[in-house]
Design a protein around this motif. Structure first.
Motif, PDB file in Angstrom:
ATOM      1  N   HIS A 143       0.407   2.936 -13.025  1.00  0.00           N
ATOM      2  CA  HIS A 143      -1.094   2.147 -13.010  1.00  0.00           C
ATOM      3  C   HIS A 143      -1.229   1.784 -14.686  1.00  0.00           C
ATOM      4  O   HIS A 143      -1.440   0.602 -14.709  1.00  0.00           O
ATOM      5  N   ALA A 144      -0.898   2.720 -15.617  1.00  0.00           N
ATOM      6  CA  ALA A 144      -1.220   2.439 -16.837  1.00  0.00           C
ATOM      7  C   ALA A 144      -0.097   1.318 -17.136  1.00  0.00           C
ATOM      8  O   ALA A 144      -0.421   0.602 -18.286  1.00  0.00           O
ATOM      9  N   ILE A 145       0.987   1.332 -16.861  1.00  0.00           N
ATOM     10  CA  ILE A 145       2.046   0.406 -17.492  1.00  0.00           C
ATOM     11  C   ILE A 145       2.129  -1.098 -16.386  1.00  0.00           C
ATOM     12  O   ILE A 145       3.028  -1.765 -16.637  1.00  0.00           O
ATOM     13  N   GLY A 146       1.262  -1.098 -15.385  1.00  0.00           N
ATOM     14  CA  GLY A 146       1.067  -2.341 -14.536  1.00  0.00           C
ATOM     15  C   GLY A 146       1.763  -2.583 -13.373  1.00  0.00           C
ATOM     16  O   GLY A 146       1.894  -3.464 -12.674  1.00  0.00           O
ATOM     17  N   LEU A 147       2.643  -1.426 -13.178  1.00  0.00           N
ATOM     18  CA  LEU A 147       3.425  -1.431 -12.065  1.00  0.00           C
ATOM     19  C   LEU A 147       2.610  -1.282 -10.540  1.00  0.00           C
ATOM     20  O   LEU A 147       2.811  -2.050  -9.544  1.00  0.00           O
ATOM     21  N   VAL A 148       1.647  -0.528 -10.810  1.00  0.00           N
ATOM     22  CA  VAL A 148       0.537  -0.463  -9.884  1.00  0.00           C
ATOM     23  C   VAL A 148      -0.843  -1.102 -10.296  1.00  0.00           C
ATOM     24  O   VAL A 148      -1.319  -0.959 -11.280  1.00  0.00           O
ATOM     25  N   CYS A 169       6.739  -8.035  -3.170  1.00  0.00           N
ATOM     26  CA  CYS A 169       5.228  -7.953  -2.910  1.00  0.00           C
ATOM     27  C   CYS A 169       4.523  -8.525  -4.285  1.00  0.00           C
ATOM     28  O   CYS A 169       5.198  -8.554  -5.378  1.00  0.00           O
ATOM     29  N   GLU A 170       3.404  -9.312  -3.793  1.00  0.00           N
ATOM     30  CA  GLU A 170       2.495  -9.619  -4.884  1.00  0.00           C
ATOM     31  C   GLU A 170       2.145  -8.907  -6.175  1.00  0.00           C
ATOM     32  O   GLU A 170       2.028  -8.840  -7.230  1.00  0.00           O
ATOM     33  N   PHE A 171       1.620  -7.662  -5.442  1.00  0.00           N
ATOM     34  CA  PHE A 171       0.902  -6.541  -6.207  1.00  0.00           C
ATOM     35  C   PHE A 171       0.976  -5.385  -5.377  1.00  0.00           C
ATOM     36  O   PHE A 171       1.184  -5.276  -4.272  1.00  0.00           O
ATOM     37  N   VAL A 172       0.742  -4.271  -5.993  1.00  0.00           N
ATOM     38  CA  VAL A 172       0.874  -2.738  -5.488  1.00  0.00           C
ATOM     39  C   VAL A 172      -0.661  -2.187  -5.560  1.00  0.00           C
ATOM     40  O   VAL A 172      -0.884  -1.822  -6.645  1.00  0.00           O
ATOM     41  N   VAL A 173      -1.079  -1.385  -4.448  1.00  0.00           N
ATOM     42  CA  VAL A 173      -2.137  -0.372  -4.379  1.00  0.00           C
ATOM     43  C   VAL A 173      -1.529   0.792  -3.957  1.00  0.00           C
ATOM     44  O   VAL A 173      -0.723   0.893  -3.025  1.00  0.00           O
ATOM     45  N   ALA A 174      -1.795   1.752  -4.718  1.00  0.00           N
ATOM     46  CA  ALA A 174      -1.299   3.202  -4.566  1.00  0.00           C
ATOM     47  C   ALA A 174      -2.519   4.368  -4.386  1.00  0.00           C
ATOM     48  O   ALA A 174      -3.516   4.118  -5.059  1.00  0.00           O
ATOM     49  N   ALA A 206       0.731  -1.125   0.109  1.00  0.00           N
ATOM     50  CA  ALA A 206       0.003   0.070   0.045  1.00  0.00           C
ATOM     51  C   ALA A 206       0.835   1.203   0.099  1.00  0.00           C
ATOM     52  O   ALA A 206       1.665   1.639   1.062  1.00  0.00           O
ATOM     53  N   VAL A 207       1.030   1.996  -1.093  1.00  0.00           N
ATOM     54  CA  VAL A 207       1.899   2.968  -1.437  1.00  0.00           C
ATOM     55  C   VAL A 207       1.025   4.248  -1.133  1.00  0.00           C
ATOM     56  O   VAL A 207       0.307   4.575  -2.151  1.00  0.00           O
ATOM     57  N   ARG A 208       1.841   5.424  -0.829  1.00  0.00           N
ATOM     58  CA  ARG A 208       1.641   6.672  -1.150  1.00  0.00           C
ATOM     59  C   ARG A 208       2.854   7.376  -0.813  1.00  0.00           C
ATOM     60  O   ARG A 208       3.800   7.073  -0.236  1.00  0.00           O
ATOM     61  N   GLY A 209       2.904   8.823  -1.716  1.00  0.00           N
ATOM     62  CA  GLY A 209       4.403   9.454  -1.670  1.00  0.00           C
ATOM     63  C   GLY A 209       5.385   8.993  -2.534  1.00  0.00           C
ATOM     64  O   GLY A 209       5.216   7.953  -3.277  1.00  0.00           O
ATOM     65  N   MET A 210       6.545   9.201  -2.050  1.00  0.00           N
ATOM     66  CA  MET A 210       7.850   8.831  -2.830  1.00  0.00           C
ATOM     67  C   MET A 210       7.951   7.296  -2.605  1.00  0.00           C
ATOM     68  O   MET A 210       8.008   6.726  -1.421  1.00  0.00           O
ATOM     69  N   VAL A 211       8.590   6.627  -3.720  1.00  0.00           N
ATOM     70  CA  VAL A 211       8.876   5.157  -3.613  1.00  0.00           C
ATOM     71  C   VAL A 211      10.263   5.292  -4.467  1.00  0.00           C
ATOM     72  O   VAL A 211      10.254   5.501  -5.742  1.00  0.00           O
ATOM     73  N   CYS A 212      11.448   4.919  -3.875  1.00  0.00           N
ATOM     74  CA  CYS A 212      12.636   5.213  -4.729  1.00  0.00           C
ATOM     75  C   CYS A 212      13.800   4.311  -4.172  1.00  0.00           C
ATOM     76  O   CYS A 212      13.878   3.772  -3.228  1.00  0.00           O
ATOM     77  N   GLY A 213      14.866   4.073  -5.141  1.00  0.00           N
ATOM     78  CA  GLY A 213      15.842   3.426  -4.796  1.00  0.00           C
ATOM     79  C   GLY A 213      15.859   1.997  -3.926  1.00  0.00           C
ATOM     80  O   GLY A 213      15.018   1.163  -4.557  1.00  0.00           O
TER      81      GLY A 213
END
Length: 257
Positions: A174-179, A118-123, A102-109
């Motif tokens: 989301h469009a490319i499937g990362l989220v 993780c199996e999948f990402v919700v943002a 479960a993601v909000r804000g910056m995600v890096c490095g």
């Protein structure tokens, strides 16, 4: 000091693991590494937990990777360099229960070590993804390999090569499937928990076997790639003092796409 919080709902079978250093944008120090490994090990043996959600405290970041102030002791031999983040994720610790981010804000490095397991990402729509390695004269090795498994090659290559000059928006991710889902109500944790509750309601042996099957397909490609990573890092990284100079001189502007 606790840098990782664990909350278990025995009624639903869902555990929520929270990276809890919001004042440092949930950057990973060696104590957090230790606590994450401890939490994954605990969940591995807790049969009341059938699904897990991983999130970050605060509004500004899910995780910004390794804390730049962290001092990682290294052996003198160039053939035996230690990467503390290789052991930070659930799969690295033998946890084959499904994990939803479960993601909000910056995600890096170094955050990609976690997202990659993780199996999948919700943002929510504040999420932004980028990798600063190349900007500071470093090879993005493990991070690139993990994200290349989750994104089209061109998107992964662009994110890793553009460094701090560009960030991927939540909508683009989301469009490319990362989220896999943009939380409609702006609450990615609630949306991730809803997914986890569904999965936790299924017979666990079938769920965990499916997770293991999915990862078996990925491991076939990952193992030989990871074997090259230490050499690529040793050859391509600038000396630490030069990296620090580039970090100190960094420009603040960036493009979000």
């Amino acid at each position: 000091m606790n840098t990782v919080r664990l909350a278990v709902d025995e009624d639903t079978g869902v555990a929520v693991v929270t990276l809890d250093r919001p004042e440092r944008l949930n950057a990973i120090d060696l104590e957090m590494v230790r606590q994450l490994r401890e939490v994954w090990g605990r969940l591995r043996f807790d049969d009341s937990v059938r699904a897990v959600v991983l999130t970050g405290a605060g509004e500004r970041a899910f995780c910004t990777g390794i804390d730049r102030d962290a001092v990682v002791p290294q052996p003198s031999s160039p053939y035996a360099q230690d990467d503390p983040l290789l052991g930070v994720g659930p799969k690295a610790n033998g946890l084959w229960k499904p994990v939803v981010a479960a993601v909000r804000g910056m995600v890096c490095g170094g955050a990609f070590y976690l997202l990659g397991e993780c199996e999948f990402v919700v943002a929510d729509r504040t999420a932004e993804f980028f990798d600063p390695h190349t900007t500071y004269g470093m090879v993005s090795a493990y991070e690139s390999m993990l994200m290349a498994e989750r994104m089209p090659y061109g998107e992964a290559a662009r994110m890793m090569l553009m460094g701090t000059a560009e960030r991927i928006s939540a909508e683009r991710a989301h469009a490319i499937g990362l989220v896999s889902e943009l939380a409609a109500d702006g609450d990615p944790l609630a949306a991730a928990v809803r997914c986890a509750e569904v999965v936790a309601g299924y017979p666990p042996a079938g769920v965990q076997g499916t997770v293991r099957a999915l990862w078996a397909a990925r491991e076939a490609a990952r193992a030989p790639a990871f074997a090259q990573a230490p050499h690529l890092i040793a050859l391509g990284n600038l000396p630490p003092d030069r990296q620090a100079e580039l970090f100190a001189a960094r420009r603040r502007g960036f493009r979000v796409r």
